[in-house]
Write a protein that holds these residues in place. Structure first.
Motif, mmCIF file in Angstrom:
data_model
loop_
_atom_site.group_PDB
_atom_site.id
_atom_site.type_symbol
_atom_site.label_atom_id
_atom_site.label_comp_id
_atom_site.label_asym_id
_atom_site.label_seq_id
_atom_site.Cartn_x
_atom_site.Cartn_y
_atom_site.Cartn_z
ATOM 1 N N PHE A 1 0.853 -1.175 0.000
ATOM 2 C CA PHE A 1 0.000 0.000 0.000
ATOM 3 C C PHE A 1 0.895 1.233 0.000
ATOM 4 O O PHE A 1 1.390 1.653 1.047
ATOM 5 N N TRP A 2 1.148 1.714 -1.219
ATOM 6 C CA TRP A 2 2.067 2.822 -1.445
ATOM 7 C C TRP A 2 3.453 2.470 -0.901
ATOM 8 O O TRP A 2 3.998 1.454 -1.298
ATOM 9 N N ASP A 3 4.000 3.235 0.032
ATOM 10 C CA ASP A 3 5.332 2.921 0.542
ATOM 11 C C ASP A 3 5.287 2.011 1.761
ATOM 12 O O ASP A 3 6.312 1.789 2.413
ATOM 13 N N SER A 4 4.122 1.453 2.065
ATOM 14 C CA SER A 4 3.959 0.587 3.237
ATOM 15 C C SER A 4 3.649 -0.842 2.784
ATOM 16 O O SER A 4 2.584 -1.092 2.198
ATOM 17 N N ALA A 5 4.583 -1.738 3.021
ATOM 18 C CA ALA A 5 4.379 -3.144 2.681
ATOM 19 C C ALA A 5 3.941 -3.902 3.929
ATOM 20 O O ALA A 5 4.227 -3.502 5.058
ATOM 21 N N SER A 6 3.246 -5.007 3.720
ATOM 22 C CA SER A 6 2.811 -5.838 4.843
ATOM 23 C C SER A 6 3.604 -7.131 4.851
ATOM 24 O O SER A 6 4.150 -7.561 3.838
ATOM 25 N N ALA A 7 3.657 -7.744 6.025
ATOM 26 C CA ALA A 7 4.401 -8.989 6.204
ATOM 27 C C ALA A 7 3.490 -10.020 6.861
ATOM 28 O O ALA A 7 2.308 -9.805 7.053
ATOM 29 N N GLY A 8 4.074 -11.134 7.225
ATOM 30 C CA GLY A 8 3.310 -12.186 7.888
ATOM 31 C C GLY A 8 3.184 -13.414 7.024
ATOM 32 O O GLY A 8 3.037 -13.332 5.805
ATOM 33 N N GLN A 9 3.250 -14.567 7.660
ATOM 34 C CA GLN A 9 3.143 -15.847 6.965
ATOM 35 C C GLN A 9 2.034 -16.646 7.630
ATOM 36 O O GLN A 9 2.160 -17.086 8.765
ATOM 37 N N SER A 10 0.923 -16.805 6.936
ATOM 38 C CA SER A 10 -0.251 -17.455 7.513
ATOM 39 C C SER A 10 0.066 -18.910 7.881
ATOM 40 O O SER A 10 0.898 -19.563 7.250
#
Length: 376
Positions: A343-352
């Motif tokens: 989302f623009w310059d904000s990436a998300s992380a996490g592994q379900s």
């Protein structure tokens, strides 16, 4: 001469205001391309009559939220893939990630917003494109961070409407029980089968939709917002745990960091929870592999001996999310689902991951859309 000058100035000002009003009302839909593919990450257990718990880890971007129809297209494609694999039936419970509904605040906006380079720039476009709604929300804003409160509050009624229409519609279309991730709304509640918003504090909340597309129970509000959100989001009562009946069994929802507290699993045990859904969200592209920063300003439960920096963020989630780990949790199984995307310059992380019989199952790949299935 002075009158002529004032007349000229007034005419110019009116022209500017009219042009601005016309600009804010013009919302053309830009070109849209999106990857509708999703890969199978986990298929645990064997098909049985008790149904299944299915986590969908989507990969989403701002343009997916340009309209509810676009987001529906992508999520419906994921669900169709699950149906083609034989994972959807009358007793399927599907779980979506935290904040999948919150991004509906950007629905129906101008192309300039989706083309912004940073989150801050996108927020500026949101305010400039909706001046009256933003000013009204800023007046009603609460908490220490009134600006962020206003951004989240300004389109709340429309967001609630779109959230129910989209996710309730998907539940009915595919004949499933759907845990619709979460959405930030002011004082959300269900009345006469409709999701409503109030005038109080903002809550990160999750709603479950039945196979008929209608809400089951009241929204489950988050009780422990992470530290960086506490100046915007309210926290529900520590004992505000609810369990809903589904065709696959009694279901409890723990939003994000609420899943780190053993007391919540004991509360779910007392209510006979058999399944646990954990919609989750982590901000920062590499955050999953960074050192865990602890409970982020909140008190550490007495039962937890894990210390900040001792393990990575991902390892901490596996240690602290206690679904299906006796005796703390008596649930048959659980799934933790993270939102992926940029989302623009904000990436998300996490592994379900899937939780079953005291073990966690994932495919070791964080990026991309993923299906995680547990036969009950």
């Amino acid at each position: 001469m002075r009158k002529f000058f004032y007349l000229l100035l007034s005419t110019a000002l009116i022209a500017i205001l009219v042009t601005y009003a016309l600009w804010t009302a013009d919302r053309p839909a830009g070109h849209y391309l999106s990857d509708l593919r999703i890969n199978l990450a986990v298929d645990q257990g064997m098909p049985a009559e008790r149904g299944n718990l299915l986590g969908i880890q989507p990969e989403l971007f701002p343009t997916d939220y340009q309209s509810p129809e676009r987001l529906h297209r992508k999520l419906a494609a994921y669900l169709q893939s699950a149906r083609d694999l034989g994972f959807l039936n009358d007793k399927t419970v599907v779980v979506l990630p935290e904040h999948i509904g919150t991004w509906l605040m950007f629905s129906g906006e101008k192309d300039e917003l989706y083309q912004a380079g940073t989150m801050k720039e996108a927020m500026n476009w949101l305010a400039v494109s909706n001046p009256l709604a933003f000013i009204q929300a800023l007046v009603r804003a609460q908490g220490d961070n009134r600006l962020d409160d206003a951004y989240l509050r300004m389109k709340a009624p429309r967001m609630a409407h779109d959230y129910q229409g989209l996710f309730g519609g998907l539940a009915e279309e595919f004949g499933i029980t759907l845990v619709a991730g979460s959405i930030v709304l002011p004082e959300p509640s269900v009345s006469d089968g409709q999701l409503k918003v109030g005038a109080g504090a903002l809550y990160n909340s999750s709603l479950v939709f039945g196979r008929d597309g209608r809400p089951i129970g009241q929204p489950q509000r988050q009780r422990h917002p992470v530290f960086e959100q506490r100046d915007v989001l309210g926290a529900d009562r520590p004992d505000a745990t609810q369990v809903v009946e589904t065709p696959a069994g009694r279901l409890g929802v723990l939003i994000g960091s609420d899943s780190w507290y053993p007391v919540h699993y004991r509360q779910l045990n007392d209510q006979g929870a058999q399944l646990i859904a954990v919609p989750a969200f982590i901000l920062g592209r590499d955050a999953w592999d960074r050192p865990w920063s602890g409970y982020k300003g909140l008190s550490t439960p007495e039962e937890v001996s894990l210390k900040p920096g001792e393990v990575s963020e991902g390892q901490a989630w596996h240690r602290l999310t206690l679904t299906s780990q006796l005796p703390i949790s008596q649930a048959r199984g659980g799934v933790s689902v993270f939102l992926r995307g940029q989302f623009w310059d904000s990436a998300s992380a996490g592994q379900s991951f899937i939780s079953h019989d005291g073990q966690h199952f994932s495919d070791g790949e964080a990026r991309g859309a993923r299906l995680l299935n547990l036969w009950l």
